[in-house]
Design an enzyme around this catalytic site. Structure first.
Site, PDB file in Angstrom:
ATOM      1  N   SER A 148       0.795  -1.235   0.000  1.00  0.00           N
ATOM      2  CA  SER A 148       0.000   0.000   0.000  1.00  0.00           C
ATOM      3  C   SER A 148       0.826   1.283   0.000  1.00  0.00           C
ATOM      4  CB  SER A 148      -0.956   0.015   1.199  1.00  0.00           C
ATOM      5  OG  SER A 148      -0.245   0.204   2.403  1.00  0.00           O
ATOM      6  N   LYS A 162       0.392   4.976   6.644  1.00  0.00           N
ATOM      7  CA  LYS A 162      -0.247   5.679   5.528  1.00  0.00           C
ATOM      8  C   LYS A 162       0.305   7.103   5.467  1.00  0.00           C
ATOM      9  CE  LYS A 162      -3.140   2.218   4.744  1.00  0.00           C
ATOM     10  NZ  LYS A 162      -3.012   1.355   3.537  1.00  0.00           N
TER      11      LYS A 162
END
Length: 225
Positions: free
Chosen positions: A44, A113
């Site tokens: 990710s 993230k």
């Protein structure tokens, strides 16, 4: 005589055990207050972080300089990103926790993230040219995975005063705030859940590198000026 000969050996083992206990205790203290190690379990955050990378995370970086747009953060996703029931039983959970502590495996509740929306920001996907906008300004994202668009999913959110809107750099492979709009918290993570900032890739050795803190992600006006 035999007893006297064995005594130093027993004391030696006690010293080794004491040294081991102190090493673990000091390591635990350092990792709980200053620096920790985390394992990257997914794609990710490619290309900057790859599957299998071990990263060193500073718990104090944001103490003197608050989180800004464009920062990469490691956070506790319980109540937002994590499943409501992620337990696998006491033994399995203990083994998983040990692997996570040693930096050998990922965690079901810890994520990494990039910060796209700060408290109070209005984040929209997407503008007329396909870019995200933040507070009406187009967001420049040089960190995006090559070939990915800023987002295939449309959204229009205002970030609450105590939360962050977070997205992965490899947008087509990232489960992030976009996919949790209907979940508790609307996919936005409380500031208090941020653990720290990745400062270095420490494994594998061929990827050993510093992760400098980026300048705040740039925006341009709607007409690109």
């Amino acid at each position: 005589m035999d007893h006297a000969k064995r005594q130093p050996r027993k004391q030696g083992w006690r010293f080794v055990l004491l040294a081991l206990f102190l090493a673990v205790a000091i390591s635990g203290l350092v990792r709980s207050l200053w620096l920790d190690v985390y394992f990257i379990p997914s794609e990710s955050m490619e290309p900057i972080l790859g599957t299998g990378d071990r990263i060193l995370v500073s718990r104090t970086d944001f103490a003197g300089d608050p989180i800004r747009r464009g920062d990469i953060v490691v956070f506790d996703g319980r109540g937002t990103f994590a499943p409501l029931n992620s337990g696998k039983g006491p033994f399995a959970d203990a083994v998983a926790a040990a692997g996570h502590w040693l930096g050998l495996t990922g965690s079901d509740t810890t994520y990494v993230k990039r910060v796209i929306g700060l408290p109070g920001d209005h984040v929209v996907c997407c503008g007329s040219n396909g870019k995200l906008t933040v507070n009406g300004q187009q967001l420049e994202e040089p960190y995006l995975y090559p070939g990915d668009t800023p987002s295939e999913q449309r959204f229009d959110v205002i970030v609450p005063s105590d939360r962050l809107w977070l997205m992965g750099d490899h947008r087509s492979r990232s489960a992030d705030s976009r996919g949790l709009l209907g979940a508790p918290g609307g996919g936005m993570v409380p500031l208090e859940r941020v653990i720290g900032r990745p400062v270095r890739i420490i494994w594998p050795l061929d990827r050993f590198a510093e992760l400098p803190r980026p300048a705040q992600a740039g925006t341009t006006s709607k007409n690109g000026q």
